[in-house]
Design a protein around this motif. Sequence first.
Motif, PDB file in Angstrom:
ATOM      1  N   VAL A 307       0.840  -1.184   0.000  1.00 19.90           N
ATOM      2  CA  VAL A 307       0.000   0.000   0.000  1.00 19.90           C
ATOM      3  C   VAL A 307       0.883   1.244   0.000  1.00 19.90           C
ATOM      4  CG1 VAL A 307      -0.182   0.091   2.517  1.00 19.90           C
ATOM      5  CG2 VAL A 307      -1.966   1.130   1.108  1.00 19.90           C
ATOM      6  N   THR A 308       0.468   2.245  -0.765  1.00 16.59           N
ATOM      7  CA  THR A 308       1.253   3.483  -0.895  1.00 16.59           C
ATOM      8  C   THR A 308       0.294   4.665  -0.895  1.00 16.59           C
ATOM      9  OG1 THR A 308       2.917   2.310  -2.220  1.00 16.59           O
ATOM     10  CG2 THR A 308       2.947   4.711  -2.316  1.00 16.59           C
ATOM     11  N   SER A 309       0.729   5.758  -0.284  1.00 22.66           N
ATOM     12  CA  SER A 309      -0.102   6.961  -0.256  1.00 22.66           C
ATOM     13  C   SER A 309       0.694   8.165  -0.728  1.00 22.66           C
ATOM     14  CB  SER A 309      -0.658   7.209   1.148  1.00 22.66           C
ATOM     15  OG  SER A 309       0.395   7.395   2.076  1.00 22.66           O
ATOM     16  N   ASN A 310      -0.030   9.200  -1.095  1.00 23.00           N
ATOM     17  CA  ASN A 310       0.590  10.422  -1.623  1.00 23.00           C
ATOM     18  C   ASN A 310      -0.201  11.639  -1.171  1.00 23.00           C
ATOM     19  OD1 ASN A 310       2.578  11.688  -3.567  1.00 23.00           O
ATOM     20  ND2 ASN A 310       0.663  12.449  -4.431  1.00 23.00           N
ATOM     21  N   ALA A 311       0.528  12.728  -0.955  1.00 27.33           N
ATOM     22  CA  ALA A 311      -0.099  14.007  -0.621  1.00 27.33           C
ATOM     23  C   ALA A 311       0.337  15.060  -1.621  1.00 27.33           C
ATOM     24  CB  ALA A 311       0.271  14.444   0.791  1.00 27.33           C
ATOM     25  N   ALA A 312      -0.608  15.901  -2.056  1.00 30.61           N
ATOM     26  CA  ALA A 312      -0.312  17.002  -2.960  1.00 30.61           C
ATOM     27  C   ALA A 312      -0.971  18.265  -2.421  1.00 30.61           C
ATOM     28  CB  ALA A 312      -0.817  16.699  -4.360  1.00 30.61           C
ATOM     29  N   PHE A 313      -0.265  19.394  -2.560  1.00 35.87           N
ATOM     30  CA  PHE A 313      -0.815  20.661  -2.092  1.00 35.87           C
ATOM     31  C   PHE A 313      -0.007  21.804  -2.693  1.00 35.87           C
ATOM     32  CE2 PHE A 313       2.147  18.946   1.016  1.00 35.87           C
ATOM     33  CZ  PHE A 313       2.990  20.007   1.312  1.00 35.87           C
ATOM     34  N   SER A 314      -0.440  23.015  -2.453  1.00 40.27           N
ATOM     35  CA  SER A 314       0.250  24.174  -3.010  1.00 40.27           C
ATOM     36  C   SER A 314      -0.070  25.412  -2.187  1.00 40.27           C
ATOM     37  CB  SER A 314      -0.162  24.401  -4.469  1.00 40.27           C
ATOM     38  OG  SER A 314      -1.532  24.730  -4.554  1.00 40.27           O
ATOM     39  N   PHE A 315       0.753  26.447  -2.354  1.00 39.64           N
ATOM     40  CA  PHE A 315       0.451  27.756  -1.781  1.00 39.64           C
ATOM     41  C   PHE A 315       1.159  28.834  -2.582  1.00 39.64           C
ATOM     42  CE2 PHE A 315       4.013  26.036   0.701  1.00 39.64           C
ATOM     43  CZ  PHE A 315       4.930  27.078   0.719  1.00 39.64           C
ATOM     44  N   SER A 316       0.656  30.050  -2.453  1.00 43.06           N
ATOM     45  CA  SER A 316       1.159  31.175  -3.242  1.00 43.06           C
ATOM     46  C   SER A 316       1.448  32.363  -2.342  1.00 43.06           C
ATOM     47  CB  SER A 316       0.131  31.578  -4.297  1.00 43.06           C
ATOM     48  OG  SER A 316      -1.039  32.068  -3.668  1.00 43.06           O
ATOM     49  N   VAL A 317       1.996  33.406  -2.939  1.00 36.02           N
ATOM     50  CA  VAL A 317       2.267  34.639  -2.201  1.00 36.02           C
ATOM     51  C   VAL A 317       0.977  35.194  -1.605  1.00 36.02           C
ATOM     52  CG1 VAL A 317       2.946  37.062  -2.464  1.00 36.02           C
ATOM     53  CG2 VAL A 317       4.346  35.263  -3.493  1.00 36.02           C
ATOM     54  N   SER A 318      -0.074  35.236  -2.407  1.00 39.52           N
ATOM     55  CA  SER A 318      -1.330  35.807  -1.905  1.00 39.52           C
ATOM     56  C   SER A 318      -1.917  34.946  -0.790  1.00 39.52           C
ATOM     57  CB  SER A 318      -2.332  35.959  -3.049  1.00 39.52           C
ATOM     58  OG  SER A 318      -2.616  34.697  -3.630  1.00 39.52           O
ATOM     59  N   GLN A 319      -1.826  33.634  -0.913  1.00 42.55           N
ATOM     60  CA  GLN A 319      -2.358  32.755   0.132  1.00 42.55           C
ATOM     61  C   GLN A 319      -1.566  32.876   1.427  1.00 42.55           C
ATOM     62  OE1 GLN A 319      -2.170  29.179  -2.413  1.00 42.55           O
ATOM     63  NE2 GLN A 319      -4.268  28.765  -1.773  1.00 42.55           N
ATOM     64  N   ALA A 320      -0.249  33.076   1.292  1.00 42.06           N
ATOM     65  CA  ALA A 320       0.606  33.189   2.482  1.00 42.06           C
ATOM     66  C   ALA A 320       0.453  34.541   3.168  1.00 42.06           C
ATOM     67  CB  ALA A 320       2.061  32.952   2.114  1.00 42.06           C
ATOM     68  N   GLY A 321      -0.100  35.536   2.473  1.00 38.02           N
ATOM     69  CA  GLY A 321      -0.306  36.845   3.078  1.00 38.02           C
ATOM     70  C   GLY A 321       0.720  37.880   2.696  1.00 38.02           C
ATOM     71  N   GLY A 322       1.555  37.585   1.681  1.00 40.12           N
ATOM     72  CA  GLY A 322       2.553  38.554   1.243  1.00 40.12           C
ATOM     73  C   GLY A 322       3.857  37.879   0.866  1.00 40.12           C
ATOM     74  N   VAL A 323       4.755  38.656   0.280  1.00 37.47           N
ATOM     75  CA  VAL A 323       6.028  38.116  -0.217  1.00 37.47           C
ATOM     76  C   VAL A 323       6.890  37.572   0.914  1.00 37.47           C
ATOM     77  CG1 VAL A 323       8.189  38.713  -1.377  1.00 37.47           C
ATOM     78  CG2 VAL A 323       6.019  39.589  -2.265  1.00 37.47           C
ATOM     79  N   GLU A 324       7.058  38.347   1.994  1.00 36.16           N
ATOM     80  CA  GLU A 324       7.900  37.882   3.099  1.00 36.16           C
ATOM     81  C   GLU A 324       7.318  36.627   3.739  1.00 36.16           C
ATOM     82  OE1 GLU A 324      10.856  38.972   3.864  1.00 36.16           O
ATOM     83  OE2 GLU A 324      10.700  40.458   2.244  1.00 36.16           O
ATOM     84  N   GLN A 325       6.008  36.634   3.921  1.00 33.01           N
ATOM     85  CA  GLN A 325       5.359  35.465   4.519  1.00 33.01           C
ATOM     86  C   GLN A 325       5.514  34.235   3.618  1.00 33.01           C
ATOM     87  OE1 GLN A 325       4.174  38.511   4.201  1.00 33.01           O
ATOM     88  NE2 GLN A 325       2.769  39.094   5.855  1.00 33.01           N
ATOM     89  N   TYR A 326       5.459  34.453   2.309  1.00 30.03           N
ATOM     90  CA  TYR A 326       5.625  33.335   1.369  1.00 30.03           C
ATOM     91  C   TYR A 326       7.006  32.697   1.512  1.00 30.03           C
ATOM     92  CZ  TYR A 326       6.557  30.951  -3.067  1.00 30.03           C
ATOM     93  OH  TYR A 326       6.928  30.032  -4.019  1.00 30.03           O
ATOM     94  N   TRP A 327       8.049  33.525   1.506  1.00 30.70           N
ATOM     95  CA  TRP A 327       9.401  32.959   1.590  1.00 30.70           C
ATOM     96  C   TRP A 327       9.662  32.359   2.967  1.00 30.70           C
ATOM     97  CZ3 TRP A 327      11.990  31.370  -2.303  1.00 30.70           C
ATOM     98  CH2 TRP A 327      11.811  31.963  -3.546  1.00 30.70           C
ATOM     99  N   ASN A 328       9.056  32.898   3.996  1.00 25.69           N
ATOM    100  CA  ASN A 328       9.149  32.261   5.315  1.00 25.69           C
ATOM    101  C   ASN A 328       8.513  30.867   5.281  1.00 25.69           C
ATOM    102  OD1 ASN A 328      10.433  34.465   6.471  1.00 25.69           O
ATOM    103  ND2 ASN A 328       8.527  35.388   7.227  1.00 25.69           N
ATOM    104  N   ALA A 329       7.380  30.759   4.561  1.00 19.67           N
ATOM    105  CA  ALA A 329       6.701  29.475   4.448  1.00 19.67           C
ATOM    106  C   ALA A 329       7.532  28.468   3.656  1.00 19.67           C
ATOM    107  CB  ALA A 329       5.331  29.659   3.797  1.00 19.67           C
ATOM    108  N   VAL A 330       8.202  28.944   2.621  1.00 19.50           N
ATOM    109  CA  VAL A 330       9.083  28.054   1.846  1.00 19.50           C
ATOM    110  C   VAL A 330      10.182  27.491   2.739  1.00 19.50           C
ATOM    111  CG1 VAL A 330      10.794  27.972  -0.021  1.00 19.50           C
ATOM    112  CG2 VAL A 330       8.605  29.140  -0.378  1.00 19.50           C
ATOM    113  N   SER A 331      10.785  28.349   3.561  1.00 19.97           N
ATOM    114  CA  SER A 331      11.839  27.906   4.476  1.00 19.97           C
ATOM    115  C   SER A 331      11.309  26.904   5.497  1.00 19.97           C
ATOM    116  CB  SER A 331      12.449  29.114   5.188  1.00 19.97           C
ATOM    117  OG  SER A 331      13.470  28.705   6.076  1.00 19.97           O
ATOM    118  N   VAL A 332      10.140  27.181   6.045  1.00 16.46           N
ATOM    119  CA  VAL A 332       9.532  26.261   7.012  1.00 16.46           C
ATOM    120  C   VAL A 332       9.235  24.909   6.354  1.00 16.46           C
ATOM    121  CG1 VAL A 332       7.410  25.813   8.316  1.00 16.46           C
ATOM    122  CG2 VAL A 332       8.579  28.009   8.534  1.00 16.46           C
ATOM    123  N   PHE A 333       8.698  24.950   5.150  1.00 15.26           N
ATOM    124  CA  PHE A 333       8.428  23.707   4.421  1.00 15.26           C
ATOM    125  C   PHE A 333       9.686  22.863   4.309  1.00 15.26           C
ATOM    126  CE2 PHE A 333       8.702  21.521   0.315  1.00 15.26           C
ATOM    127  CZ  PHE A 333       7.631  20.636   0.415  1.00 15.26           C
TER     128      PHE A 333
END
Length: 590
Positions: A307-333
């Motif tokens: 058995v195998t499972s997979n997860a898919a998702f996405s986020f953008s600058v607007s979803q993260a709340g701004g450019v700085e928040q987006y790049w912070n989210a990339v680092s956290v990811f």
Amino acid sequence: MLLRTITTALAFRALAAEIPQAVLGSETSAAVQTALHCRYIPGDAGWPQAQLWYQLNRTVNGRLIATVPVGSVCHYPNYDEAKCNELTTNWGLAQLGVPRPAEFLALYFQNNTCTPFTTSSTRCVLGNYASYSIAVRSIDDVRAGISFAQKYNIRLVIKNSGHDFYGQSTGKGALSLWMHNYNETTIIHNYSSSYYNGPALHVQTGAEGAAAGSHASAHGYTVVAGSCPTVKMAGGYLGGGGHSYLSGIYGFAADNVLEWEVVTADGERVVATPTQNADLYWALSGGGPGTYGVVLSATVRVFPNKVTSNAAFSFSVSQAGGVEQYWNAVSVFHQQLKPLLDQGMVAEYGFTNETMVVTGVMAPGQTSDSLQSSLQPLVEALTAKSRSQLTAQSLGMKLAQADNYYDLYKAEIEAHLAGLVFPAAMAGRFVPRRVMDVDTTNLDTALRAIADRGYGYAVIALNALNSVRNRTAPPIAPNAVQPNFNDAYSSLMISPRWSNSYPWSEAQVLQDQLVDEILPIYDAAAPDAGAYKNEANWAEKDLKKSFYAGTYERLEDIKRKVDPSGFFYGITSVGFDQFGWDSEGRLCKA
């Protein structure tokens, strides 16, 4: 074409130079004399006459094919408006090049020759296309091609799927061994040897990874193959090492090779295993494609379906709340991904300065409920860092599960990758685990700076040395998989924005920019990171170190033994520095 011993700019001018020739690869009217240390191209006095090609065609039972580029339908006298419009829409897709002889996907090496993006009155010349191809169906076809190319001093290339980033499956004036139809796969339920006993899969070189996966799965097994469905499994994929969604628990594809079947430059069929021709086995298993001989087949370890499972998702600058928040989210990811990789999961994703799209976090052996639980700390960290902007709901988290890896791959992954095309220039870099295990501020800054210049990343993240993999699937035997990949957290492909509407001169601008400006930004943050030899840039400043990471000297010794004349050549393969191109595209001894 491109001459490594001169500047990149001069190399591009050499690539752009054309000797007029017919679409069908016929000779030019004025033969020229050529130095003996260069391979002949059409128009040279030594180029084989038509009668010799006719004889070769008879030898291979009528399977010699004169090259007619697929783009010829966009040029007179073959112009066909409907076909040209369809070709323009689909240009660069694997479905165009993989099933056709001589076609290849590397736009930079196509050099805008016979494409839909020049006028219909522009003459369609072969340029860097091979002149002829043998549709290989047997070892005798391979031997005939090797013998003919050696006897008449022309270049031989091997075209399997044509995915090669460096145009190594083509060459001006070359005779091509087209392996596409040499593609049988066979399950071996009880492979027996001193180094492995258990189920295996025998794959001929032309078998696509998706086809191999389907065949294995139908018999209850899973095989380590590439993500792109049309990449041939036993060609450059295995030769370069071969990463996979399964590498977290089963290692690189080359780690699972049991034996190789190869034809060497002297026409001999050689079987290489960990106990027979062991040096050649070591070199073929990750030491670079197409340089030690013509691979006919490989036999690889397979694993019971689970058995195998997979997860898919996405986020953008607007979803993260701004450019700085987006790049912070990339680092956290990136930080939160580490413990998942340590459990044997593998992630593939892409990001720019606007969006991150995670195609898959693949978890073999886990249900979707288990994967969701494993992902919870990552989701919570993204939520906290974005001040609740990024949640499981806003990420659009999609979880999927199947009884085996192949069924899940086909349902969730295959379609996303089938539509990818190569840009005109690209590069690659590893993210070393040592960099991720300390403060990543410099790395984060470099990734952002590169993205802000219009570049994007395609990433595979894995831990090839995690404890789960070490228990379930240690390498069959020592091999030449580059050590810096074993030590990596991820491998990045770095690509510029590209459109076929851009003037072709922009391709060289981007190539130079990648090598001279973009890669230095990254290298300042992650020195000596290296790059995956199958997914990088041919003009690396220190290719031997970056692609081979301490294995080159031994590989070169093996190359000298099995191919002392350097008959098999690739622009980034072992022995590359023994050759170069002259101004008209001939391959010449350095």
